[in-house]
Write an enzyme that holds these catalytic residues in place. Structure first.
Site, PDB file in Angstrom:
ATOM      1  CG  HIS A 161      61.879   2.157  38.341  1.00 13.26           C
ATOM      2  ND1 HIS A 161      62.427   1.296  39.266  1.00 13.26           N
ATOM      3  CD2 HIS A 161      60.763   2.669  38.917  1.00 13.26           C
ATOM      4  CE1 HIS A 161      61.676   1.293  40.353  1.00 13.26           C
ATOM      5  NE2 HIS A 161      60.652   2.118  40.174  1.00 13.26           N
ATOM      6  CE  LYS A 165      63.839   4.935  40.681  1.00 14.21           C
ATOM      7  NZ  LYS A 165      63.389   6.183  41.348  1.00 14.21           N
TER       8      LYS A 165
HETATM    9  N1  LIG Z   1      57.415   7.405  46.628  1.00 13.48           N
HETATM   10  C1  LIG Z   1      56.706   7.081  45.544  1.00 13.48           C
HETATM   11  O1  LIG Z   1      55.635   6.443  45.592  1.00 13.48           O
HETATM   12  C2  LIG Z   1      57.216   7.542  44.216  1.00 13.48           C
HETATM   13  C3  LIG Z   1      58.362   8.274  44.158  1.00 13.48           C
HETATM   14  N2  LIG Z   1      58.796   8.790  42.970  1.00 13.48           N
HETATM   15  C4  LIG Z   1      59.952   9.665  43.059  1.00 13.48           C
HETATM   16  O2  LIG Z   1      59.522  11.001  42.829  1.00 13.48           O
HETATM   17  C5  LIG Z   1      60.569  11.761  42.254  1.00 13.48           C
HETATM   18  C6  LIG Z   1      60.077  12.443  40.993  1.00 13.48           C
HETATM   19  O3  LIG Z   1      59.770  11.487  40.009  1.00 13.48           O
HETATM   20  P1  LIG Z   1      59.189  11.928  38.580  1.00 13.48           P
HETATM   21  O4  LIG Z   1      57.914  12.672  38.751  1.00 13.48           O
HETATM   22  O5  LIG Z   1      59.203  10.705  37.743  1.00 13.48           O
HETATM   23  O6  LIG Z   1      60.340  12.917  38.083  1.00 13.48           O
HETATM   24  P2  LIG Z   1      60.229  14.204  37.156  1.00 13.48           P
HETATM   25  O7  LIG Z   1      61.626  14.565  36.790  1.00 13.48           O
HETATM   26  O8  LIG Z   1      59.232  13.950  36.074  1.00 13.48           O
HETATM   27  O9  LIG Z   1      59.600  15.317  38.138  1.00 13.48           O
HETATM   28  C7  LIG Z   1      60.314  16.049  39.104  1.00 13.48           C
HETATM   29  C8  LIG Z   1      59.870  17.478  38.977  1.00 13.48           C
HETATM   30  O10 LIG Z   1      60.436  18.246  40.035  1.00 13.48           O
HETATM   31  C9  LIG Z   1      60.916  19.444  39.456  1.00 13.48           C
HETATM   32  N3  LIG Z   1      61.890  20.113  40.301  1.00 13.48           N
HETATM   33  C10 LIG Z   1      63.233  19.947  40.372  1.00 13.48           C
HETATM   34  N4  LIG Z   1      63.780  20.799  41.254  1.00 13.48           N
HETATM   35  C11 LIG Z   1      62.760  21.545  41.751  1.00 13.48           C
HETATM   36  C12 LIG Z   1      62.689  22.633  42.674  1.00 13.48           C
HETATM   37  N5  LIG Z   1      63.773  23.117  43.280  1.00 13.48           N
HETATM   38  N6  LIG Z   1      61.480  23.183  42.915  1.00 13.48           N
HETATM   39  C13 LIG Z   1      60.362  22.710  42.315  1.00 13.48           C
HETATM   40  N7  LIG Z   1      60.371  21.700  41.412  1.00 13.48           N
HETATM   41  C14 LIG Z   1      61.559  21.119  41.145  1.00 13.48           C
HETATM   42  C15 LIG Z   1      61.473  19.011  38.110  1.00 13.48           C
HETATM   43  O11 LIG Z   1      61.690  20.096  37.247  1.00 13.48           O
HETATM   44  P3  LIG Z   1      62.788  19.979  36.051  1.00 13.48           P
HETATM   45  O12 LIG Z   1      62.477  18.741  35.302  1.00 13.48           O
HETATM   46  O13 LIG Z   1      62.562  21.222  35.260  1.00 13.48           O
HETATM   47  O14 LIG Z   1      64.122  19.931  36.736  1.00 13.48           O
HETATM   48  C16 LIG Z   1      60.351  18.103  37.654  1.00 13.48           C
HETATM   49  O15 LIG Z   1      59.300  18.818  37.050  1.00 13.48           O
HETATM   50  C17 LIG Z   1      61.722  10.764  42.045  1.00 13.48           C
HETATM   51  O16 LIG Z   1      62.602  10.848  43.139  1.00 13.48           O
HETATM   52  C18 LIG Z   1      61.020   9.418  42.025  1.00 13.48           C
HETATM   53  O17 LIG Z   1      61.844   8.350  42.365  1.00 13.48           O
HETATM   54  C19 LIG Z   1      58.133   8.574  41.807  1.00 13.48           C
HETATM   55  C20 LIG Z   1      57.006   7.827  41.797  1.00 13.48           C
HETATM   56  C21 LIG Z   1      56.446   7.234  42.988  1.00 13.48           C
HETATM   57  O1  LIG Z   2      61.095   7.064  39.758  1.00 10.88           O
HETATM   58  C1  LIG Z   2      60.022   6.417  39.676  1.00 10.88           C
HETATM   59  O2  LIG Z   2      59.330   6.426  38.649  1.00 10.88           O
HETATM   60  C2  LIG Z   2      59.587   5.655  40.831  1.00 10.88           C
HETATM   61  N1  LIG Z   2      60.244   5.826  41.954  1.00 10.88           N
HETATM   62  C3  LIG Z   2      59.974   5.225  43.197  1.00 10.88           C
HETATM   63  C4  LIG Z   2      61.160   4.389  43.620  1.00 10.88           C
HETATM   64  O3  LIG Z   2      62.309   4.861  43.500  1.00 10.88           O
HETATM   65  O4  LIG Z   2      60.962   3.264  44.077  1.00 10.88           O
HETATM   66  C5  LIG Z   2      58.646   4.518  43.251  1.00 10.88           C
HETATM   67  C6  LIG Z   2      58.183   3.898  41.977  1.00 10.88           C
HETATM   68  O5  LIG Z   2      58.757   2.651  41.834  1.00 10.88           O
HETATM   69  C7  LIG Z   2      58.395   4.792  40.766  1.00 10.88           C
END
Ligand SMILES: NC(=O)C1=CN([C@@H]2O[C@H](COP(=O)(O)OP(=O)(O)OC[C@H]3O[C@@H](n4cnc5c(N)ncnc54)[C@H](OP(=O)(O)O)[C@@H]3O)[C@@H](O)[C@H]2O)C=CC1
Ligand SMILES: O=C(O)C1=N[C@H](C(=O)O)C[C@H](O)C1
Length: 273
Positions: A161, A165
């Site tokens: 990744h 991450k």
């Molecule tokens: N299941 C799936 O298909 C996928 C899962 N993911 C998962 O999704 C999650 C997020 O990934 P990603 O978008 O890359 O991460 P980011 O850090 O870009 O986004 C997370 C967001 O959540 C915000 N946040 C944190 N705490 C709070 C809160 N209490 N209330 C509201 N917002 C909050 C962060 O703010 P700030 O940065 O200001 O702290 C940030 O804007 C990870 O756990 C990732 O592994 C990602 C892609 C696909």
């Molecule tokens: O953090 C990410 O970006 C992603 N998180 C998910 C994971 O932990 O598997 C899904 C995807 O691979 C992207």
């Protein structure tokens, strides 16, 4: 429900990588509409328009830090944030009796227990990966692990990744590990090897190994390797665009709207269970 009859969705973590991708996906999918956008207190994005931030122009949804009023007028919440926030949002979604789609990874056993408790009142879909491809891959991994005996084939899971991450192994790697363990008729807990360093000794038969790489802008690469003597099978998925996760999450929300409270997976949504 939104005024149009579409499913009204709140995006929490709306300014994040997935949050912005979700806003764009909802905007492009018929039957769904953005009715709220939430970020953490102190976020520099509070007060901004969620659509403008996501690059689709003004949608008249201002990013706020209070989930309660927006959950009250919504049908569902899409949550790709951090475990502590997700657990809190699960409680609020249960109070509001709305669907909660959880993509957040890195949840502890205690976090998962609290999410399960919230699922008594909310319809929750939780998956480490919302894409069709990975969920199909999980089915194939389960079949392969069932077909190939643990005495003859070792299972190793490799993921890579982007450098931002924060959790490892990825939620997807663990989901694939669970699928492999199910195929083998064992539990992943107790049979997983999450890292190796130093003099590890020989590989313990029947274990499922994990390796995590981090760097650059990689959206998400996963390979499940079944290594035998003299041959090796590799089952892989390469995510090229976060839109695949966002589209899956919106699909899950539309599916969850008609479902009773409970904890569901993406395999349920996609009919692959
Ligand atoms: N299941 C799936 O298909 C996928 C899962 N993911 C998962 O999704 C999650 C997020 O990934 P990603 O978008 O890359 O991460 P980011 O850090 O870009 O986004 C997370 C967001 O959540 C915000 N946040 C944190 N705490 C709070 C809160 N209490 N209330 C509201 N917002 C909050 C962060 O703010 P700030 O940065 O200001 O702290 C940030 O804007 C990870 O756990 C990732 O592994 C990602 C892609 C696909
Ligand atoms: O953090 C990410 O970006 C992603 N998180 C998910 C994971 O932990 O598997 C899904 C995807 O691979 C992207």
């Amino acid at each position: 429900m939104s005024e149009t009859g579409d499913m009204g969705l709140v995006v929490v973590g709306a300014a994040g990588r997935m949050g912005q991708t979700l806003i764009r996906a909802i905007h492009s999918i018929p039957g769904a509409r953005v009715v709220g956008a939430v970020e953490r207190t102190g976020s520099p994005y509070l007060g901004k328009d969620a659509g403008e931030l996501a690059g689709i122009g003004i949608i008249n949804v201002t990013i706020g830090d209070d989930p309660l009023p927006v959950f009250a007028k919504a049908d569902g919440v899409l949550d790709f944030t951090v475990p502590a926030a997700t657990v809190e949002f699960a409680g609020y979604a249960a109070q509001a009796r709305i669907a909660h789609i959880i993509g957040t990874t890195g949840c502890s056993a205690e976090d998962n227990a609290r999410i399960e408790a919230a699922a008594r009142h909310a319809t929750i879909v939780k998956s480490g990966n919302m894409s069709l491809g990975v969920n199909l891959l999980a089915v194939l991994v389960e079949q392969a692990a069932r077909a190939l005996d643990a005495d003859d084939f070792d299972i190793e899971i490799l993921e890579m990744h982007h450098k931002h991450k924060v959790d490892a192994p990825s939620g997807t790697a663990l989901l694939l590990g669970e699928a492999a363990a199910a195929g083998r008729g064992i539990s992943l807990a107790g049979n997983d090897v999450r890292s190796r360093d130093g003099h590890t000794g020989v590989r313990k038969p029947g274990t499922i190994g994990f390796a995590s790489l981090r760097g650059g802008s990689v959206v998400g690469d996963h390979s499940v390797i079944l290594a035998g003597t003299g041959e090796r099978i590799t089952l892989s998925h390469h995510a090229e665009d976060r839109a695949i996760f966002a589209r899956g999450a919106v699909k899950a929300a539309l599916w969850a709207r008609a479902k009773k409270p409970g904890l569901y997976s993406m395999r349920d949504v996609l009919g692959l269970a």
